[in-house]
Design a protein around this motif. Structure first.
Motif, PDB file in Angstrom:
ATOM      1  N   ASP A 398       0.852  -1.189   0.000  1.00  0.00           N
ATOM      2  CA  ASP A 398       0.000   0.000   0.000  1.00  0.00           C
ATOM      3  C   ASP A 398       0.888   1.239   0.000  1.00  0.00           C
ATOM      4  N   ILE A 399       0.615   2.158  -0.899  1.00  0.00           N
ATOM      5  CA  ILE A 399       1.512   3.273  -1.169  1.00  0.00           C
ATOM      6  C   ILE A 399       0.809   4.602  -0.882  1.00  0.00           C
ATOM      7  N   LEU A 400       1.508   5.495  -0.211  1.00  0.00           N
ATOM      8  CA  LEU A 400       1.002   6.837   0.066  1.00  0.00           C
ATOM      9  C   LEU A 400       1.372   7.804  -1.054  1.00  0.00           C
ATOM     10  N   HIS A 401       0.480   8.735  -1.293  1.00  0.00           N
ATOM     11  CA  HIS A 401       0.712   9.884  -2.175  1.00  0.00           C
ATOM     12  C   HIS A 401       0.219  11.112  -1.423  1.00  0.00           C
ATOM     13  N   GLU A 402       0.784  12.286  -1.750  1.00  0.00           N
ATOM     14  CA  GLU A 402       0.201  13.536  -1.250  1.00  0.00           C
ATOM     15  C   GLU A 402       0.487  14.650  -2.249  1.00  0.00           C
ATOM     16  N   TYR A 403      -0.567  15.427  -2.519  1.00  0.00           N
ATOM     17  CA  TYR A 403      -0.500  16.495  -3.512  1.00  0.00           C
ATOM     18  C   TYR A 403      -1.071  17.767  -2.900  1.00  0.00           C
ATOM     19  N   PHE A 404      -0.342  18.872  -3.035  1.00  0.00           N
ATOM     20  CA  PHE A 404      -0.698  20.158  -2.448  1.00  0.00           C
ATOM     21  C   PHE A 404      -1.094  21.124  -3.559  1.00  0.00           C
ATOM     22  N   ALA A 417      -8.941  14.931 -10.294  1.00  0.00           N
ATOM     23  CA  ALA A 417      -8.375  13.748  -9.641  1.00  0.00           C
ATOM     24  C   ALA A 417      -9.387  12.605  -9.637  1.00  0.00           C
ATOM     25  N   ARG A 418     -10.662  12.935  -9.419  1.00  0.00           N
ATOM     26  CA  ARG A 418     -11.708  11.911  -9.440  1.00  0.00           C
ATOM     27  C   ARG A 418     -11.721  11.191 -10.791  1.00  0.00           C
ATOM     28  N   ALA A 419     -11.619  11.950 -11.873  1.00  0.00           N
ATOM     29  CA  ALA A 419     -11.654  11.350 -13.209  1.00  0.00           C
ATOM     30  C   ALA A 419     -10.450  10.440 -13.435  1.00  0.00           C
ATOM     31  N   ILE A 420      -9.278  10.874 -13.006  1.00  0.00           N
ATOM     32  CA  ILE A 420      -8.071  10.059 -13.191  1.00  0.00           C
ATOM     33  C   ILE A 420      -8.156   8.780 -12.370  1.00  0.00           C
ATOM     34  N   LEU A 421      -8.523   8.903 -11.113  1.00  0.00           N
ATOM     35  CA  LEU A 421      -8.533   7.739 -10.221  1.00  0.00           C
ATOM     36  C   LEU A 421      -9.624   6.750 -10.592  1.00  0.00           C
ATOM     37  N   ALA A 422     -10.765   7.246 -11.070  1.00  0.00           N
ATOM     38  CA  ALA A 422     -11.857   6.352 -11.446  1.00  0.00           C
ATOM     39  C   ALA A 422     -11.553   5.579 -12.720  1.00  0.00           C
ATOM     40  N   ALA A 423     -10.646   6.108 -13.546  1.00  0.00           N
ATOM     41  CA  ALA A 423     -10.355   5.481 -14.833  1.00  0.00           C
ATOM     42  C   ALA A 423      -9.226   4.460 -14.760  1.00  0.00           C
ATOM     43  N   GLN A 424      -8.646   4.251 -13.590  1.00  0.00           N
ATOM     44  CA  GLN A 424      -7.545   3.292 -13.475  1.00  0.00           C
ATOM     45  C   GLN A 424      -7.975   2.157 -12.532  1.00  0.00           C
ATOM     46  N   GLU A 425      -7.120   1.117 -12.419  1.00  0.00           N
ATOM     47  CA  GLU A 425      -7.539  -0.115 -11.757  1.00  0.00           C
ATOM     48  C   GLU A 425      -7.048  -0.264 -10.324  1.00  0.00           C
ATOM     49  N   LEU A 426      -6.071   0.508  -9.889  1.00  0.00           N
ATOM     50  CA  LEU A 426      -5.519   0.306  -8.548  1.00  0.00           C
ATOM     51  C   LEU A 426      -6.532   0.743  -7.492  1.00  0.00           C
ATOM     52  N   ASN A 458      -3.463   0.744  -3.119  1.00  0.00           N
ATOM     53  CA  ASN A 458      -2.941  -0.616  -3.122  1.00  0.00           C
ATOM     54  C   ASN A 458      -2.402  -0.992  -4.499  1.00  0.00           C
ATOM     55  N   GLN A 459      -1.335  -1.776  -4.502  1.00  0.00           N
ATOM     56  CA  GLN A 459      -0.800  -2.312  -5.747  1.00  0.00           C
ATOM     57  C   GLN A 459      -0.232  -3.698  -5.503  1.00  0.00           C
ATOM     58  N   SER A 460      -0.178  -4.506  -6.550  1.00  0.00           N
ATOM     59  CA  SER A 460       0.549  -5.765  -6.459  1.00  0.00           C
ATOM     60  C   SER A 460       2.041  -5.462  -6.428  1.00  0.00           C
ATOM     61  N   ALA A 461       2.785  -6.280  -5.689  1.00  0.00           N
ATOM     62  CA  ALA A 461       4.225  -6.032  -5.514  1.00  0.00           C
ATOM     63  C   ALA A 461       5.012  -6.727  -6.613  1.00  0.00           C
ATOM     64  N   ASP A 462       4.679  -6.413  -7.851  1.00  0.00           N
ATOM     65  CA  ASP A 462       5.374  -6.997  -8.993  1.00  0.00           C
ATOM     66  C   ASP A 462       5.526  -5.930 -10.067  1.00  0.00           C
ATOM     67  N   GLU A 463       6.096  -6.304 -11.188  1.00  0.00           N
ATOM     68  CA  GLU A 463       6.361  -5.323 -12.234  1.00  0.00           C
ATOM     69  C   GLU A 463       5.081  -4.687 -12.768  1.00  0.00           C
TER      70      GLU A 463
END
Length: 544
Positions: A398-404, A417-426, A458-463
């Motif tokens: 599980d990975i943290l991000h922070e944007y100001f 941000a909602r549009a970007i996050l909703a369009a990806q799988e993580l 969250n992400q899988s710990a692989d490539e």
């Protein structure tokens, strides 16, 4: 007839076996999702940034280890909270005194070794170690002294906020710290951390002075008024300008707060903050959680607030306790990685079930006429070691991000941000909003008052997981830059050279000053080598 009963029995037994197997599988899966870690995660290493390889070859003839130093390990490797930064090191020295620091630095200078400074290692991009470096583990260098008359504490860098709170409670509390108590003071200073007290701001605002051992072994005192340039570079300087030996910080009375919650629309938050939270009449602490459930993703927000009803906690306050229902919270968090249904349940639990389990810690005799209001001391909401975030799922992380972003940009930024996050799988496990002011330090994440979006993903710990996280990170950084913001540097090294320099145009000057304080570049980290590689050839900024 008998034959019919026989086949019915077979079908019944087969169905029963399938059902029993499903129950057993479900029980095993749920038990795994609720289980505490069996050990530290170690999923290898992301070894490049923007196409630049970060691994370094092992020296052909490394010097023998000085037997007078208190080694915790000789050789070996270290990782960080991401589990994706496994790095071979020369060795780890367990620091317990200033003399240990001085001797380790002297040995490194004489032996042509590099030095990194580490404690809890919760930064996620090799910030606390480097290939074949001598690592100073500061965790046992953790003395805390309290001056009640001056309302200050002087602490060694390995002290964690958890231990400090236990030392201050019940009479006093920390003025500014990170939002959870697991971090060390030295680490928090090195990233200029911020937390739940929006009035106190980041740690720099409550830091009165420090004693720092610079790379040549000299010990210097610094503050905003004395050796101010060194102060501005050590705070938020990622351990690159000197080793913090002690820090003097403000403390405050352990006030009593009445807790409450409001569910609002995210788009209403800027106005809500101005009307309800900002200024002297606002709460002493607050934090905001955004929904991560489908249907109202980053749209609904729970605002938790803590309004002062008494300046000091009563003397019969119970000791600070550990978080409750850890296995259940861990299970809910890990189930949220498994799809939309569980994300909806997590948000339902936050809105409807969590209040039923709220711990009201101030004795009712001190209720100050508030009837059945839930009262807590200032220390209580900040005394959370988040054990439910740590799990035994070694194939993921599980990975943290922070944007100001400037406060006027908040709504447009959240919409994008909602549009970007909703369009990806993580899976997005948590989204929070924080408040910071402009910070006058050398490498600041906020040059003006800002709101920040904190994401836990969250992400899988692989490539494949690393590739997906890299793309998402770059997309979010591009978005932040379009909204005149900056990304926080303690996390994974997924940014490009262009993104780094656009977000931190003062970086070349920061690196030039690093070399002025540390000409031999004794203090280093994988993160530092990343900054150098990406900033190579960039011009120094002109006068402001």
């Amino acid at each position: 007839m008998a034959r019919g009963r026989f086949w019915m029995s077979r079908r019944f037994l087969l169905g029963g076996a399938v059902a029993a197997g499903a129950v057993a599988w479900g029980g095993t899966t749920l038990a795994r999702l609720a289980r505490a870690p069996s050990g530290a995660k170690d999923a290898g290493r992301i070894a490049d940034v923007d196409g630049i390889t970060l691994t370094s070859p092992r020296p052909l003839n490394p010097p023998p280890h000085d037997t007078d130093l208190p080694w915790l390990s000789r050789g070996g490797s270290l990782n960080d909270a991401s589990a994706l930064s496994r790095t071979p090191v020369y060795g780890v020295v367990g620091v317990r005194s200033e003399e240990d620091v001085a001797r380790a630095l002297a040995f490194a200078r004489e032996s042509e070794l590099k030095v990194s400074v580490a404690a809890v290692r919760h930064s996620m991009g090799g910030h606390a170690f480097d290939d074949h470096a001598l690592v100073l583990d500061m965790l046992a260098f953790n003395k805390v002294e309290v001056d009640e008359a001056a309302r200050t504490m002087t602490v060694q860098p390995g002290a964690t906020w958890h231990d400090i709170q236990n030392r201050l409670h019940p009479r006093f509390a920390v003025k500014a710290m990170q939002s959870t108590d697991i971090f060390s003071v030295g680490g928090s200073i090195s990233v200029n951390a911020h937390g739940m007290d929006h009035n106190a701001g980041a740690l720099a605002g409550s830091l009165r002075s420090m004693r720092v051992m610079v790379p040549n072994g000299e010990v210097l005192a610094c503050s905003r008024d004395h050796n101010a340039d060194l102060f501005r570079h050590v705070v938020g300087g990622y351990g690159l300008f000197g080793v913090i030996l002690s820090a003097t910080l403000d403390i405050v009375p352990n006030a009593v707060y009445q807790t409450s919650r409001a569910i609002i629309r995210s788009q209403d938050f800027p106005g809500f903050f101005e009307r309800e939270l900002e200024g002297e009449n606002g709460p002493g602490l607050f934090y905001g959680h955004l929904s991560t459930a489908p249907g109202n993703f980053l749209d609904d927000m729970i605002v938790y607030r803590y309004d002062a009803v008494a300046e000091e906690a009563p003397p019969d306050m119970p000791a600070l306790g550990a978080p409750g229902s850890v296995w259940l919270k861990r299970l809910i968090m890990n189930l949220a990685k498994r799809g939309d249904l569980f994300q909806r349940f997590k948000w339902f639990a936050e809105k409807n079930l969590e209040p039923e389990f709220e711990a009201c810690t101030v004795p009712r005799t001190a209720a100050m006429g508030e009837g059945e209001a839930c009262l807590v001391s200032r220390n209580n909401p900040m005394h959370d070691s988040v054990p439910y975030l740590f799990n035994d799922l070694g194939d993921e992380t599980d990975i943290l991000h922070e944007y100001f972003v400037p406060r006027a940009e908040y709504n447009g930024f959240i919409d994008d941000a909602r549009a970007i996050l909703a369009a990806q799988e993580l899976p997005v496990l948590n989204a929070s909003v924080r408040v910071v002011d402009g910070e006058d330090i050398a490498l600041s994440y906020a040059r003006e008052p800002a709101f920040s979006l904190v994401l836990y993903i969250n992400q899988s710990a692989d490539e494949a997981g690393n590739a997906a996280m890299r793309k998402l990170t770059r997309d979010l950084i591009d978005l932040t830059l379009r909204h005149r913001g900056r990304f926080f540097l303690p996390y994974q090294l997924h940014y490009t050279k262009e993104q780094l320099l656009k977000s931190y145009p003062e970086l070349p000057l920061f690196l030039a000053n690093k070399r002025a304080y540390d000409p031999e570049e004794l203090l280093t980290s994988t993160f530092y080598r990343t900054l150098k590689a990406l900033a190579e050839g960039a011009p120094l900024p002109g006068p402001a």
